[in-house]
Enzyme design. Structure first.
Site, short mmCIF file in Angstrom:
data_model
loop_
_atom_site.label_atom_id
_atom_site.label_comp_id
_atom_site.label_asym_id
_atom_site.label_seq_id
_atom_site.Cartn_x
_atom_site.Cartn_y
_atom_site.Cartn_z
N HIS A 84 16.09 17.47 -31.24
CA HIS A 84 16.06 16.15 -30.61
C HIS A 84 14.74 15.44 -30.84
CE1 HIS A 84 15.74 13.09 -27.48
NE2 HIS A 84 17.06 13.04 -27.58
N GLU A 142 7.70 12.85 -35.54
CA GLU A 142 7.88 13.02 -36.98
C GLU A 142 7.75 14.48 -37.33
OE1 GLU A 142 5.11 10.43 -38.99
OE2 GLU A 142 6.38 8.69 -38.58
N LEU A 159 22.30 23.85 -28.71
CA LEU A 159 23.13 24.95 -28.27
C LEU A 159 24.62 24.65 -28.36
CD1 LEU A 159 21.13 26.29 -25.23
CD2 LEU A 159 21.24 27.20 -27.55
N GLY A 167 27.59 18.94 -28.41
CA GLY A 167 27.49 17.66 -27.70
C GLY A 167 27.41 16.49 -28.67
#
Length: 127
Positions: free
Chosen positions: A12, A48, A73, A76
């Site tokens: 993320h 970055e 995990l 989603g």
């Protein structure tokens, strides 16, 4: 994997440098144990290298195929929709590069083993 295949591991991204270091460390571990031409990490946002930068690093190494591994995990929105869309955007000017998308990390039998190992390392929280 083919001789000219790269691996792009995507998480993320965080505002916290310590959190962002994790995917870099994972990429380094995988690099040592694999035969990919390049193992690159990238973040979806907030840090970055970006997915575009990670993709470009793979291209600069001379790959003709990239395997994308979401460092998530479960299946989603990020691993099933956002990452594929962002990788397609990064690849739009490179139609000859083959891109494969791997499943997120869990559930997997080794995930249970990892959880049990971490439980053994658990520290008492003071309150």
């Amino acid at each position: 994997m083919a001789d000219k295949t790269g691996l792009l591991i995507i998480d993320h991204g965080s505002r916290r440098p310590d959190a962002n270091r994790v995917v870099r460390q994972v990429a380094e571990m995988v690099r040592e144990k694999s035969r990919f031409l390049i193992v690159q990490h990238a973040h979806m946002e907030l840090a970055e290298p970006t997915i575009q930068q990670g993709f470009e690093s793979c291209l600069a190494a001379g790959v003709d195929a990239i395997v994308v591994q979401p460092y998530f995990l479960g299946p989603g929105r990020h691993s099933t929709s956002d990452i594929p869309r962002m990788v397609r955007e990064a690849a739009r000017n490179h139609p000859r590069v083959t891109i494969r998308l791997s499943a997120p990390l869990g559930p997997h039998p080794k995930m249970g083993e990892l959880i049990l190992e971490r439980i053994g390392e658990a520290e008492i929280l003071s309150h």
